[in-house]
Design a protein around this motif. Structure first.
Motif, short mmCIF file in Angstrom:
data_model
loop_
_atom_site.label_atom_id
_atom_site.label_comp_id
_atom_site.label_asym_id
_atom_site.label_seq_id
_atom_site.Cartn_x
_atom_site.Cartn_y
_atom_site.Cartn_z
N ARG A 372 0.83 -1.21 0.00
CA ARG A 372 0.00 0.00 0.00
C ARG A 372 0.87 1.26 0.00
N GLU A 373 1.95 1.21 0.77
CA GLU A 373 2.84 2.37 0.83
C GLU A 373 3.49 2.64 -0.52
N ALA A 374 3.92 1.55 -1.19
CA ALA A 374 4.51 1.71 -2.52
C ALA A 374 3.50 2.29 -3.49
N HIS A 375 2.27 1.82 -3.40
CA HIS A 375 1.23 2.33 -4.28
C HIS A 375 0.95 3.81 -4.01
N LEU A 376 0.90 4.16 -2.73
CA LEU A 376 0.66 5.56 -2.38
C LEU A 376 1.79 6.46 -2.86
N THR A 377 3.02 5.94 -2.79
CA THR A 377 4.15 6.73 -3.27
C THR A 377 4.02 6.98 -4.77
N HIS A 378 3.65 5.94 -5.49
CA HIS A 378 3.45 6.12 -6.94
C HIS A 378 2.34 7.13 -7.22
N ILE A 379 1.26 7.01 -6.49
CA ILE A 379 0.15 7.95 -6.67
C ILE A 379 0.59 9.37 -6.33
N ALA A 380 1.43 9.50 -5.30
CA ALA A 380 1.86 10.83 -4.87
C ALA A 380 2.66 11.54 -5.94
N PHE A 381 3.39 10.80 -6.79
CA PHE A 381 4.26 11.42 -7.79
C PHE A 381 3.77 11.21 -9.22
N HIS A 382 2.57 10.68 -9.41
CA HIS A 382 2.05 10.47 -10.76
C HIS A 382 0.56 10.81 -10.80
N ASP A 383 0.14 11.28 -11.96
CA ASP A 383 -1.28 11.50 -12.16
C ASP A 383 -1.98 10.16 -12.32
N PRO A 384 -3.07 9.93 -11.61
CA PRO A 384 -3.69 8.60 -11.65
C PRO A 384 -4.33 8.26 -12.99
N GLU A 385 -4.64 9.25 -13.83
CA GLU A 385 -5.33 8.97 -15.08
C GLU A 385 -4.38 8.88 -16.27
N THR A 386 -3.37 9.76 -16.31
CA THR A 386 -2.43 9.74 -17.44
C THR A 386 -1.14 9.02 -17.12
N ARG A 392 4.31 17.37 -7.94
CA ARG A 392 5.22 17.04 -6.85
C ARG A 392 6.52 16.45 -7.40
N ALA A 393 6.39 15.61 -8.43
CA ALA A 393 7.58 15.02 -9.04
C ALA A 393 8.43 16.10 -9.72
N LEU A 394 7.77 17.05 -10.39
CA LEU A 394 8.52 18.13 -11.04
C LEU A 394 9.29 18.95 -10.02
N LEU A 395 8.64 19.26 -8.89
CA LEU A 395 9.32 20.06 -7.86
C LEU A 395 10.54 19.30 -7.30
N PHE A 447 11.45 18.13 -28.24
CA PHE A 447 12.14 19.17 -27.46
C PHE A 447 13.00 18.60 -26.35
N ARG A 448 13.01 17.26 -26.24
CA ARG A 448 13.81 16.59 -25.22
C ARG A 448 13.47 17.11 -23.81
N LEU A 449 12.19 17.27 -23.57
CA LEU A 449 11.72 17.74 -22.26
C LEU A 449 10.82 16.67 -21.66
N LEU A 450 11.10 16.25 -20.45
CA LEU A 450 10.26 15.29 -19.75
C LEU A 450 9.04 16.02 -19.20
N ALA A 451 7.87 15.71 -19.71
CA ALA A 451 6.65 16.43 -19.33
C ALA A 451 6.12 15.92 -18.01
N HIS A 452 5.66 16.85 -17.20
CA HIS A 452 4.96 16.56 -15.95
C HIS A 452 3.57 17.17 -16.06
N GLN A 453 2.61 16.54 -15.46
CA GLN A 453 1.24 17.05 -15.51
C GLN A 453 0.98 17.90 -14.27
N LEU A 454 0.84 19.23 -14.50
CA LEU A 454 0.60 20.16 -13.39
C LEU A 454 -0.88 20.27 -13.06
N SER A 455 -1.73 20.10 -14.07
CA SER A 455 -3.18 20.14 -13.89
C SER A 455 -3.77 19.35 -15.05
N PRO A 456 -5.09 19.13 -15.08
CA PRO A 456 -5.65 18.33 -16.17
C PRO A 456 -5.31 18.86 -17.57
N SER A 457 -5.09 20.17 -17.71
CA SER A 457 -4.83 20.72 -19.04
C SER A 457 -3.50 21.46 -19.13
#
Length: 813
Positions: A372-386, A392-395, A447-457
């Motif tokens: 559960r902790e591993a799953h929560l960590t993944h959720i904390a740093f990734h968008d659950p839908e995309t 948080r990961a970008l910061l 552009f060789r940029l790793l994209a992070h999702q800041l909000s849905p759009s």
């Protein structure tokens, strides 16, 4: 051979142990899931409600408190029924009681007695006169029948001089009364409850609250109705208080069951509800979803994690939770008007105790916790839908980049999808998430940029750049369409427009601050309809400043932070100064000079514009009086917003002030103000015109100018926007349009003023076209009152903008 068999046995034992371990983990996972589902089901279906109600009654017993003493119950008790001798009583009886209470100085009289049916005309008239004598301080009951359709309301003749309140009381499934309505809407009409009316709750308040039964019903002051009727009571006992009249006799049947009493007259239920509101003790239940989430967290914390459980630690832990579940709600309810139901928490604890006793589940619980902790960590740093890295990961990545940037500079890029809401509605959430993933992939590939999702759009990325050229490449400015692209989703080609905001690291920037700058730059790009914006503190609006504008406008008026400057208007031919426009300036004690285009829109949104306009009006009237005292007779123009124009109280006050001061003002009203509410604007303008106030249509031509408004509005002046004259000298088409506009205004009886005139050639051309007055830097910049007064004395300007006593037309020649 023995060695071979020995190796086989060891392999079999290892495989068997592994299989057992896997089985244990599966069982542990299933047990925890079932327990969670049981808790969620109990929470959603309120299966612990009987336990919660019992704990609530216990808390009420513990947290006893007195009354405010501001309400007195007049009981329709058995003794009063026998003394008067009949029921229902003639309404003349109630009229006499009301008169007695009014004479004794009661502040308000409320009835929990049905007056929906007619009595004799004489009795009804007597009661109506008694209510009318109280000047609206009588409250009459209405109630909806159990079928939910019919409503018993007091006679119209009785309610004409009274307030009407609902006396419906909700009853829980167990037959007890715990909750009380603040009010409700029915058939498009709002009806406040009896307690809400008595306590002066805001009109329109709805919803329910829990009555604080810790307030002792026995402490409520009470009188018998017969004593009131006979005047056998002390006037001091009701003076300045609210009197609530209702049945307490069992034979009248107005009884409720409460957590504290088997039966309680309905009039006391209303009184306790009023006391709850009056004392700020209208209890609110904690949101069940929040409580469920909290219980699940505690449940997870208490769930056993090891096979070898420390029983002493377990007992201490569960003992503390039990004390928390029992005593924390008592402490919370003693401090705040909140009722915390902990039955679900106690159920969760019981389940955990059972699980802890079952020692074989301990190891599986620990394994489940790690998963559960591993799953929560993944959720904390990734968008659950995309499944893209999130903010948080970008910061976290940006923090690491800032620590090693060296000679290169870190840049944060925020990429926003245009028309995101429209796209999402058109293609659905699932396809929109896929579209965002495609855009993120393009950032990575091109552009060789790793994209992070800041909000849905909104996507975000970070990079290290060495020079401006590299930054331009990162921003995508090397292409005219920037990040515009298309994506194929399920065979459908979707065109996507992107906007970019970027911020380059500056000394002292934190990761959070740098990301905030990039998102602010993106917001600015959207607001200004630009493809990309590089953060510039002087260009991008500061949220702190916006917050100051919202909260400090009223304070600024009181402190004297605002001032007026005046920009002169001159006759287009003679150059004679004929008036001025009053312009507002704000010097903030912290932020310094704030431009009007920053604070005026904010004042419009918050409603502070009315107070600002009132201040400007009063100040302009005072300044004009001073000018008159030194010999200056000039019309001063004041801008009036749409919100102020729609405020009838402001308009009436403005007319009165102008009349009293005999001021010569011209109110400049924009087309936008008229378009927002044409009927109100035209009516207000008519009132001003009747009072002799001049009206000017401001900024004509700046928007979608409508000839219909020129026809409907009886204005004295038409003020042309500077955009109409910007190319006047080089564009014959503009001159033709302007000439026709001026002729139309003259035909409608309006003079014409052109603003934004900065050179003599434009002034001369405007004069030839028939424009009456000009305003702009050619005449004067906005100046303080004293300097404007000197300009009025000098009276004229030459073609270079210097004041003179000669004719402007002669000087130009």
């Amino acid at each position: 051979m023995n060695a071979l068999f020995g190796g086989g046995r060891r392999l079999w034992a290892f495989a068997n142990a592994g299989a057992n371990e896997i089985l244990k983990r599966l069982v542990a996972h299933a047990t925890f899931s079932v327990a969670c589902v049981a808790l969620i089901g109990a929470g959603l279906f309120q299966l612990t409600r009987p336990l919660d109600d019992a704990l609530g009654a216990w808390r009420a017993q513990v947290l006893q408190r007195g009354t405010t003493g501001s309400v007195v119950v007049v009981e329709l008790d058995t003794r009063s029924l026998r003394a008067i001798g009949e029921w229902p009583w003639p309404r003349e009886i109630f009229a006499q009681a009301v008169d007695k209470l009014r004479e004794a100085g009661a502040d308000m009289v409320a009835f929990d007695v049905d007056f929906s049916a007619r009595s004799t005309p004489g009795d009804d008239e007597a009661l109506r006169r008694a209510f009318a004598g109280y000047q609206g301080n009588v409250v009459l009951p209405s109630f909806v029948q159990r079928n939910g359709v019919e409503e018993n309301s007091p006679l119209a003749s009785l309610s004409a001089d009274s307030l009407v309140a609902s006396v419906n009381v909700p009853i829980d499934a167990d037959g007890r009364t715990r909750r009380y309505n603040r009010g409700f809407e029915r058939n498009g009409q709002y009806r406040a409850s009896m307690a809400s009316v008595l306590a002066g709750e805001p009109y329109g308040a709805t919803g329910q609250f829990l009555i604080d039964y810790g307030i002792r019903a026995g402490d409520i002051d009470r009188l018998r109705f017969i004593d009131v009727l006979n005047g056998a009571f002390e006037a001091a006992n009701v003076r300045g208080k609210i009197v609530l009249i209702g049945a307490s006799a069992l034979e009248l049947g107005d009884e409720f069951s409460t957590p504290m009493q088997p039966t309680l007259p309905g009039v006391y239920v209303h009184a306790l509800a009023y006391e709850s509101l009056a004392q700020g003790r209208a209890l609110v239940s904690v949101n069940p979803n929040v409580m469920l989430a909290f219980v699940l967290i505690v449940f997870w914390l208490l769930w056993p994690r090891r096979i070898s459980a420390d029983m002493r630690a377990m007992l201490v832990r569960h003992g503390l939770v039990l004390l928390l579940a029992l005593l924390a709600p008592v402490a919370a309810q003693a401090i705040w008007p909140v009722s915390v139901d902990t039955g679900l928490l106690l159920l969760a604890q019981a389940l955990c105790v059972v699980a802890t006793v079952q020692r074989e589940l301990a190891y599986r619980a620990a394994e489940l916790s790690r998963q559960r902790e591993a799953h929560l960590t993944h959720i904390a740093f990734h968008d659950p839908e995309t499944e893209l890295p999130n903010r948080r990961a970008l910061l976290a990545s940006l923090e690491e980049m800032l620590s090693r940037q060296g000679e290169r500079k870190a840049v944060v890029i925020a990429v926003g999808v245009d028309r995101a809401a429209t796209l999402r509605s058109a293609i659905g959430h699932t396809h929109f998430n896929r579209l965002v993933a495609v855009l993120a992939n393009r950032l990575q590939e091109e552009f060789r940029l790793l994209a992070h999702q800041l909000s849905p759009s909104t996507l975000g990325a970070i990079a290290l750049v060495e020079d401006e050229a590299a930054l331009l490449v990162a921003l995508g400015r090397q292409k005219r369409d920037g990040f515009d692209t298309h994506a194929d989703i399920d065979g459908q080609t979707i065109e996507v427009g992107m906007r970019v905001g970027a911020a380059v690291f500056e000394e002292g920037d934190s990761a959070e601050g740098l990301l905030e700058k990039a998102t602010r730059a993106l917001d600015h790009a959207r607001a200004q309809n630009r493809r990309s914006v590089l953060f510039n503190a002087a260009e991008v609006v500061d949220p702190g400043l916006q917050l100051a504008l919202v909260s400090d406008i009223g304070k600024g008026i009181a402190r004297g932070d605002f001032s007026l400057v005046y920009q002169a208007k001159a006759d287009a031919r003679s150059g004679r100064v004929v008036g001025a426009e009053a312009l507002l300036r704000w010097t903030h004690p912290v932020h310094g000079a704030i431009p009007p285009d920053r604070f005026v829109p904010t004042a419009e949104k918050t409603g502070a514009i009315v107070e600002l306009t009132r201040w400007v009006l009063v100040k302009a009237i005072d300044d004009q009086a001073w000018l008159r005292a030194i010999g200056g007779e000039n019309v001063i123009s004041v801008n009036v917003s749409a919100r102020a124009l729609a405020d009838w109280a402001f308009c009436a006050e403005a007319i009165e002030r102008i009349k009293q001061a005999r001021a010569s003002l011209c109110l400049e009203i924009t087309e936008t103000a008229i378009i927002e509410d044409p009927a109100a604007a035209i009516a207000a303008i008519a009132k001003f015109r009747e009072a002799g106030v001049r009206i000017s249509i401001d900024d004509y031509g700046a928007g979608l100018s409508s000839l219909s408004y020129l026809r409907q509005i009886d204005a004295d002046e038409l003020k042309l926007d500077k955009g109409l004259i910007s190319e006047l000298r080089i564009n014959a088409r503009d001159r033709l349009i302007l000439k026709s506009t001026i002729d139309l205004a003259h035909g409608l009886g309006m003079s014409v003023v052109s603003e934004g005139v900065e050179d003599e050639a434009t002034r001369a051309l405007l004069a030839d076209l028939g424009c009456d007055c000009v305003q702009g830097y050619l005449v004067s910049r906005p100046v303080p009152l004293a300097e404007f007064a000197r300009l009025c004395v000098k009276g004229r300007i030459d073609e270079s903008g210097a004041r003179t006593d000669g004719d402007l037309g002669d000087a130009a020649a």
